[in-house]
Motif scaffolding. Structure first.
Motif, PDB file in Angstrom:
ATOM      1  N   UNK A 193       3.195   4.126 -14.060  1.00 25.37           N
ATOM      2  CA  UNK A 193       3.576   5.120 -12.245  1.00 25.37           C
ATOM      3  C   UNK A 193       5.374   5.012 -12.794  1.00 25.37           C
ATOM      4  N   UNK A 194       6.568   4.361 -12.732  1.00 20.80           N
ATOM      5  CA  UNK A 194       7.487   4.863 -12.945  1.00 20.80           C
ATOM      6  C   UNK A 194       7.777   5.210 -14.571  1.00 20.80           C
ATOM      7  N   UNK A 195       7.514   4.929 -15.342  1.00 26.61           N
ATOM      8  CA  UNK A 195       7.552   5.891 -16.214  1.00 26.61           C
ATOM      9  C   UNK A 195       7.478   6.949 -15.761  1.00 26.61           C
ATOM     10  N   UNK A 260      -0.841  10.398 -12.992  1.00 27.60           N
ATOM     11  CA  UNK A 260      -1.210   9.308 -12.329  1.00 27.60           C
ATOM     12  C   UNK A 260      -2.113   9.591 -11.120  1.00 27.60           C
ATOM     13  N   UNK A 261      -2.945   8.134 -10.610  1.00 28.17           N
ATOM     14  CA  UNK A 261      -3.889   9.005  -9.635  1.00 28.17           C
ATOM     15  C   UNK A 261      -5.405  10.313 -10.007  1.00 28.17           C
ATOM     16  N   UNK A 262      -5.880   9.731 -11.524  1.00 25.47           N
ATOM     17  CA  UNK A 262      -7.027  10.498 -11.867  1.00 25.47           C
ATOM     18  C   UNK A 262      -7.980  10.395 -11.067  1.00 25.47           C
ATOM     19  N   UNK A 283      -4.454  -8.209  -6.020  1.00 25.61           N
ATOM     20  CA  UNK A 283      -3.399  -7.201  -6.075  1.00 25.61           C
ATOM     21  C   UNK A 283      -2.606  -7.538  -4.872  1.00 25.61           C
ATOM     22  N   UNK A 284      -2.731  -7.325  -3.345  1.00 25.10           N
ATOM     23  CA  UNK A 284      -1.373  -7.904  -2.559  1.00 25.10           C
ATOM     24  C   UNK A 284      -1.162  -9.009  -2.833  1.00 25.10           C
ATOM     25  N   UNK A 285      -1.139 -10.005  -2.996  1.00 24.70           N
ATOM     26  CA  UNK A 285      -0.420 -10.803  -3.996  1.00 24.70           C
ATOM     27  C   UNK A 285       0.277 -10.598  -5.278  1.00 24.70           C
ATOM     28  N   UNK A 286       0.047  -9.293  -5.974  1.00 26.37           N
ATOM     29  CA  UNK A 286       1.168  -9.180  -6.840  1.00 26.37           C
ATOM     30  C   UNK A 286       2.283  -8.523  -6.443  1.00 26.37           C
ATOM     31  N   UNK A 287       3.543  -9.239  -7.367  1.00 26.02           N
ATOM     32  CA  UNK A 287       4.628  -8.200  -6.601  1.00 26.02           C
ATOM     33  C   UNK A 287       4.503  -7.076  -7.753  1.00 26.02           C
ATOM     34  N   UNK A 288       3.854  -6.139  -7.475  1.00 25.44           N
ATOM     35  CA  UNK A 288       3.700  -4.806  -7.900  1.00 25.44           C
ATOM     36  C   UNK A 288       2.708  -3.871  -7.123  1.00 25.44           C
ATOM     37  N   UNK A 289       3.258  -2.742  -6.704  1.00 27.03           N
ATOM     38  CA  UNK A 289       2.824  -2.341  -5.254  1.00 27.03           C
ATOM     39  C   UNK A 289       2.137  -0.858  -6.460  1.00 27.03           C
ATOM     40  N   UNK A 290       1.110  -0.230  -6.140  1.00 25.43           N
ATOM     41  CA  UNK A 290       0.647   1.049  -7.027  1.00 25.43           C
ATOM     42  C   UNK A 290       0.479   1.754  -5.229  1.00 25.43           C
ATOM     43  N   UNK A 291       0.593   3.422  -5.323  1.00 25.38           N
ATOM     44  CA  UNK A 291       0.551   4.009  -3.994  1.00 25.38           C
ATOM     45  C   UNK A 291      -0.667   4.858  -3.852  1.00 25.38           C
ATOM     46  N   UNK A 292      -0.916   5.506  -5.205  1.00 29.21           N
ATOM     47  CA  UNK A 292      -1.516   5.894  -5.582  1.00 29.21           C
ATOM     48  C   UNK A 292      -2.967   5.825  -5.903  1.00 29.21           C
TER      49      UNK A 292
END
Ligand SMILES: Nc1ncnc2c1ncn2[C@@H]1O[C@H](COP(=O)(O)OS(=O)(=O)O)[C@@H](OP(=O)(O)O)[C@H]1O
Length: 292
Positions: A193-195, A260-262, A283-292
């Protein structure tokens, strides 16, 4: 653990289990996976590690564009899969020991199955991850044209994915494993997503991490050639030379949509809720967040 305990087939024979992860039956053996523990790591090695369908080919291309001027300026016609082969799926029979440094190597291995040398901080690892719902959707389309995977309807595939009975095993185990053991490695984490959001910044991050100094113009060239549209048309990078024993090119492409978000176009609300029910807590415990 003996071999028969380590290797358990899934509900289908396309995959087998080995030490907590799943592998494509036709393309690798437990003995070869065992041997990878002692694969000798060089300080200059760069491993790109991903869970499948997370942006491997994209990042492979970026690394090749950064490392090889001939790839960047279009004067060399070397396919990505030869420049940066998969260590566990060595279907091009590469002799890694004979390769010149720096070696660029791709892998879907979980952290505990990579060579010991890598786990003790030699070499470099770039780990790319992606929203698992998009990973699932991409995997679903991939399984339709791969000749090495079982073709399932979306609902059944989702259940396999949530149970971790897909290539590389459970997404949560893979990402969590690499994330919690990050201090054992010399590692850079990037998200798909950042890419997508800012490719130039991602390219600069990779350059800094691997210690490559490119000019502004060279960076522009890397970014331009790594866009979805350019890569889709680049025979060296779009995997359309992949053997038709492995994929049926009439049924799909590696570079499918690249967005992103397909998942929102594929999953029903009920499917998305079921997915969250199984994945959300960890997933909530991971240091990565996906907003879509
Ligand atoms: N340049 C670029 N930009 C954006 N997205 C890209 C790019 N290159 C590949 N892709 C997308 O990555 C998905 C394939 O993932 P992988 O390369 O990890 O697949 S594999 O594990 O190596 O089989 C697959 O995602 P989906 O389109 O969602 O299926 C590809 O389209």
């Amino acid at each position: 653990m003996n071999r028969s305990q380590a290797m358990e087939t899934t509900d289908n024979s396309h995959l087998f289990e080995y030490k907590g992860a799943y592998f494509i039956t036709d393309l690798v053996t437990p003995d070869y996976l065992d041997s990878l523990q002692d694969f000798e790591i060089r300080d200059s090695d760069v491993f790109l590690v991903t869970y499948p369908k997370s942006g491997t080919v994209w990042t492979q291309n970026i690394l090749n564009l950064i490392y090889y001027e001939g790839h960047r300026n279009g004067t060399e016609q070397v396919y990505l899969m030869d420049r940066m082969p998969w260590v566990e799926y060595n279907f091009r029979n590469v002799d890694f020991a004979k390769r010149e440094s720096p070696r660029l190597i791709a892998s879907h291995l979980p952290y505990h199955l990579v060579p010991k040398g890598l786990r003790s901080g030699r070499g470099k690892v770039i780990y790319v991850l992606r929203n698992p719902k998009d990973v699932l959707v991409s995997y679903y389309h991939f399984s339709k044209y791969s000749r090495k995977l079982e073709e399932l309807d979306f609902e059944d595939l989702m259940e396999r994915f949530l149970a971790g009975k897909v290539i590389a095993g459970l997404w949560l185990d893979h990402v969590e494993g690499w994330s919690t053991h990050r201090d054992d490695f010399n590692i850079l984490f990037l998200t798909y997503e950042e890419m997508k959001k800012d490719l130039r910044s991602a390219v600069l991050k990779i350059c800094r991490f691997v210690g490559k100094k490119l000019t502004e113009e060279e960076i522009d060239e890397v970014v331009d050639r790594a866009t979805f549209d350019k890569m889709s048309k680049d025979r060296r990078a779009n995997y359309e030379n992949l053997s038709s024993d492995l994929v049926d090119h009439t049924k799909g492409r590696f570079l499918r949509k690249g967005i992103v978000g397909d998942w929102k176009n594929t999953m029903t609300v009920a499917q998305s809720e079921r997915f969250d029910h199984v994945f959300k807590k960890r997933m909530q415990k991971l240091p990565f967040k996906f907003y879509e």
